[in-house]
Design an enzyme around this catalytic site. Structure first.
Site, short mmCIF file in Angstrom:
data_model
loop_
_atom_site.label_atom_id
_atom_site.label_comp_id
_atom_site.label_asym_id
_atom_site.label_seq_id
_atom_site.Cartn_x
_atom_site.Cartn_y
_atom_site.Cartn_z
N ARG A 52 16.40 -7.75 2.18
CA ARG A 52 17.73 -7.09 2.83
C ARG A 52 17.96 -7.22 4.44
O ARG A 52 18.86 -7.86 4.83
CB ARG A 52 17.81 -5.50 2.49
CG ARG A 52 19.02 -4.92 2.99
CD ARG A 52 18.71 -3.50 2.68
NE ARG A 52 18.12 -3.44 1.02
CZ ARG A 52 18.68 -2.94 0.05
NH1 ARG A 52 19.88 -2.16 0.05
NH2 ARG A 52 17.98 -2.80 -1.22
N THR A 53 16.90 -6.83 5.15
CA THR A 53 16.93 -7.08 6.50
C THR A 53 17.03 -8.44 7.00
O THR A 53 17.62 -8.61 7.98
CB THR A 53 15.79 -6.03 7.14
OG1 THR A 53 15.69 -5.00 6.63
CG2 THR A 53 15.97 -6.33 8.75
N LYS A 92 -6.45 -13.15 9.13
CA LYS A 92 -6.45 -14.60 9.19
C LYS A 92 -5.48 -15.12 9.94
O LYS A 92 -4.39 -14.69 10.29
CB LYS A 92 -6.59 -15.50 7.81
CG LYS A 92 -5.35 -15.17 6.87
CD LYS A 92 -5.76 -15.70 5.63
CE LYS A 92 -4.72 -14.85 4.59
NZ LYS A 92 -4.85 -15.11 3.18
N ARG A 133 9.54 -8.75 12.20
CA ARG A 133 9.38 -7.67 11.63
C ARG A 133 7.71 -7.90 11.24
O ARG A 133 7.24 -8.70 11.00
CB ARG A 133 10.03 -7.87 10.14
CG ARG A 133 9.20 -7.40 8.86
CD ARG A 133 9.30 -5.81 8.66
NE ARG A 133 10.86 -5.37 8.42
CZ ARG A 133 11.52 -5.00 7.48
NH1 ARG A 133 10.88 -5.07 6.12
NH2 ARG A 133 12.58 -4.40 7.51
N HIS A 174 12.77 1.17 13.41
CA HIS A 174 13.45 0.06 12.86
C HIS A 174 14.90 0.17 13.34
O HIS A 174 15.96 0.75 12.70
CB HIS A 174 13.67 0.13 11.21
CG HIS A 174 14.02 -0.78 10.43
ND1 HIS A 174 14.90 -1.87 10.95
CD2 HIS A 174 14.20 -1.15 9.21
CE1 HIS A 174 15.22 -2.67 10.18
NE2 HIS A 174 14.83 -2.17 9.00
#
Lengths: 428, 319
Positions: free
Chosen positions: B61-62, B89, B111, B139
């Site tokens: 969604r974001t 890694k 994000r 957020h």
């Protein structure tokens, strides 16, 4: 070896209650005499110390020198030089190297590296358990035979109370303390900083004070059970200080140490995700900092140590969760202690020498910590006045990870003498 | 409008913003709502700008919402989704930052699973950085879209009582809502099991509502957080069933409210866990308007960070 005459300084030796302007004469690796207007042998090196403080060399019971295993961030030699520059004539190296210092060969290696370096003395601390895995006791007898002065699994807590009990019992045979990093890992798992308002705001998983205090309480109970000497590492909470105070009132064989960062900073230093403020135990709340200070004042906390923990700059240049714990401290400890504790009026300079030299020597049964005739010629000449600014790029340590960069401090080492030889002289 | 007010280089969180800056974003979002209603959903505001959507954590969604916002502003966008965080890694975040910098991009939407990752990136590159969720920290665009949705329905935010319900401890949505709402004069309550309330949270200035019934009595609106299903394994909760029985937002509970409560949820929902379907789909749910507003809020943030003037946006965005 050339004798040394330190002339006209303020001789400060809390081991004998001495505080007077006098000369100090060192020869053959030992303190020979102190007094007014000592005669000067022709071959003696004369150090003028008027206006300076002459005291037994500082002793740090808790450093990480990273050799063997991480020589890119520190070695025994660079750590011993950083120590000397910080006024320390001796340091005790924790065993969480790679491989772990859990056998006599590993202990012997550190002893020989320290001898080759010829700076501050370096005493190895052996591991409590093989590989610091918390299961099988290491061979304390052989560790001590090779030069270890204590045992610890520092960096890791001793999770098993049974192992801690047997370590305390077995260590009695050799007359060494068991130094414990107090942390209940089931409470601290995944934690990156102190659990409190700042961790809530930053969205970082916290480590509650109880994670330390539970183990402090356990270790005190086990000391009572076994009669063993438990030395509690880097105490950071007001609850720990209170538990130790009560244990000492009962006369238990419990000693404790605290670090300059815990009596100087609080969890607010982590603001902005400053990884140089990430350490374990974490920086706590103002009330905890105050309790540590009061503990140092009244002797509940016996010694100041650094928990010198070098890390490569890359390792700290990352997300807070992923950055390693720890800061270096050998070259800032004295300045912080003078600035934060002595200049603030909390303790006297004599108390500071007690906490940074006399008591460390007594607790780990080390040479030094006194200027009595016949004692090791481990001496530091301090300038307790001159202001200076912390410039990590000028450190002798191979690492730069400190939250104190740019901080204005007062007081530092002018000259450090180990075994009757000058190992550090401040560049003027 | 507020001449000279800007957001600075990055949007890391709502904690750092002033009340005026929060209002500026919400006000700027208003005209952008209309762009998405047009047949041709595009304005040239960010033409020639390049934006990287850097997603170290899964997001549907974001990420889509940001991408639509960017495209409707005519920016050129690249999506980088990488499952591997820098923990295990791959290159470090600082190396990623330097490489992006070297490609001369204008903006990065990030994000990341680590709290502080957006700020870390913003301090190391010249490009604008927008936090699309960092660990358990913030957020901010979610907080803003929730506020815009509340303002749409109530006509104001000041004095409004908003209860945030659920796993506050692990929620970046909760933190951004708390900061944003408090700044503009709303009252914020938090409601959830004590195991999922962060330490000292009341010191942020919020009211603690121990039971969901308390929240329902107290609030004008409930913002119901998604319950991460792995919280049982880590010992925070006994079972989803019990969570729904004790903390679930249900029709029966809402029926006892003194007034109709507006229901928000940042998604994705666990129907039947933190929220019952008839509530989510009911007349007081604004869950889908939240999603619509998400695009407008993100357009506003991108536009303002790129140096756009709020007056221009107010004028319809055709200049």
């Amino acid at each position: 070896m050339r004798p040394i005459l330190i002339r006209g300084g303020r001789l400060l030796d809390p081991s004998r209650g001495t505080d007077e302007v006098a000369d100090l004469f060192l020869a053959d690796g030992k303190v020979q005499a102190s007094g007014r207007d000592l005669g000067r042998p022709d071959d003696a090196l004369v150090l003028e110390a008027a206006g300076k403080v002459v005291c037994p060399g500082l002793i740090d019971l808790h450093v990480h020198l990273r050799e063997p295993g991480q020589e890119d961030v520190e070695t025994v030699a660079t750590g011993a030089m950083a120590a000397a520059a910080g006024g320390f004539s001796a340091v005790c190296a924790m065993p969480n190297t790679d491989p772990v210092t859990d056998n006599q060969a590993a202990v012997g290696f550190i002893v020989s590296q320290a001898q080759r370096a010829g700076k501050a003395r370096v005493y190895p601390i052996g591991a409590i358990s093989l590989g610091q895995k918390g299961q099988q006791l290491a061979e304390f007898g052989e560790l001590v035979g090779a030069g270890a002065v204590a045992v610890s699994d520092d960096g890791k807590p001793v999770v098993s109370s049974h192992l801690m009990r047997t370590a305390l019992e077995y260590a009695r045979t050799f007359g060494i303390p068991v130094a414990d990093h107090c942390e209940d890992p089931t409470l601290s798992a995944g934690g990156a900083m102190h659990e409190g308002l700042v961790s809530t705001r930053l969205g970082l998983k916290g480590i509650p004070a109880a994670a330390e205090e539970i183990m402090v309480a356990r270790d005190i109970l086990l000391s009572e059970l076994t009669g063993g000497h438990v030395h509690l590492c880097h105490m950071s909470t007001r609850g720990s200080v209170e538990l130790i105070r009560r244990a000492k009132e009962k006369g238990l064989r419990v000693t404790a140490e605290a670090c300059p960062h815990h009596f100087t900073l609080t969890h607010e230093a982590c603001e902005g995700y400053n990884t140089n403020a990430k350490m374990n135990p974490p920086l706590r709340e103002p009330e905890d900092r105050e309790a540590v200070r009061q503990g140092l004042r009244d002797g509940t906390i016996d010694v100041i140590c650094t928990d010198h923990a070098p890390h490569h700059y890359d390792a700290k240049e990352r997300e807070f969760d992923d950055a390693p714990n720890g800061i270096i401290g050998l070259e800032t400890a004295l300045g912080l202690a003078i600035t934060e504790l002595v200049d603030s009026g909390l303790i006297t300079l004599a108390d500071l020498v007690l906490r940074m030299s006399v008591m460390p020597a007594r607790i780990f049964n080390l040479p030094g910590g006194t200027l009595a005739p016949g004692a090791a010629a481990d001496v530091v000449v301090l300038d307790p006045e001159t202001p200076w600014t912390v410039r990590p790029e000028k450190f002798y340590s191979r690492s730069r990870n400190t939250p104190f960069a740019g901080r204005e401090l007062r007081g530092g080492a002018e000259t450090t003498i180990v075994r009757g030889q000058v190992v550090f002289q401040r560049r003027s | 409008m507020s001449g000279g007010l800007s957001l600075g280089k990055d949007l890391v969180g709502l904690e750092e913003l002033s009340a005026d800056q929060v209002r500026l974003i919400l006000d700027t979002a208003e005209p952008f709502k209309e762009v998405s209603e047009r047949a041709i959903k595009k304005v040239p505001a960010l033409r020639g700008k390049t934006i990287v959507n850097l997603f170290f954590e899964a997001s549907t969604r974001t990420r889509i919402s940001f991408e639509f916002a960017e495209k409707r502003l005519s920016a050129d966008t690249v999506n980088v989704a990488t499952a591997a965080s820098s923990v295990s890694k791959g290159e470090t975040l600082v190396d990623t930052a330097r490489n992006l910098e070297a490609m001369r991009i204008d903006m990065v939407v990030i994000r990341h699973g680590a709290s502080g990752a957006a700020q870390f990136l913003g301090q190391r590159i010249r490009s604008n950085v927008i936090n699309a969720g960092d660990g358990k920290h913030e957020h901010p665009t979610q907080g803003l879209l929730d506020m815009l949705t509340l303002r749409d329905r109530f006509g104001r935010l000041e004095g409004l009582k908003v209860a945030i319900c659920g796993d506050i401890l692990h929620s970046r949505v909760a933190r951004s809502n708390i900061w944003g709402l408090l700044k503009v004069g709303a009252e914020v309550g938090v409601c959830g099991p004590a195991t999922l309330l962060p330490r000292n949270v009341h010191e942020l200035g919020v009211t603690i509502l121990p039971r969901i019934e308390d929240a329902i009595q107290w609030a004008d609106a409930l913002n119901v957080l998604r319950l991460q299903l792995e919280r049982m394994q880590s010992g925070f909760l006994p079972s989803l069933r019990e969570y729904n029985r004790v903390f679930g937002v249900t029709t029966e509970r809402l029926a006892r409210a003194p007034k109709d409560l507006l229901i928000l949820h940042p998604g994705p929902m666990n129907r039947g866990v933190e929220i019952d379907s008839d509530v989510a789909d009911g007349p007081h749910s604004v869950i889908l308007p939240q999603v619509t507003n998400g695009v407008a809020v993100r357009m506003a943030v991108l536009y303002l960070l790129a140096g756009g003037s709020p007056d221009w946006a107010q004028g319809g965005g055709d200049a």
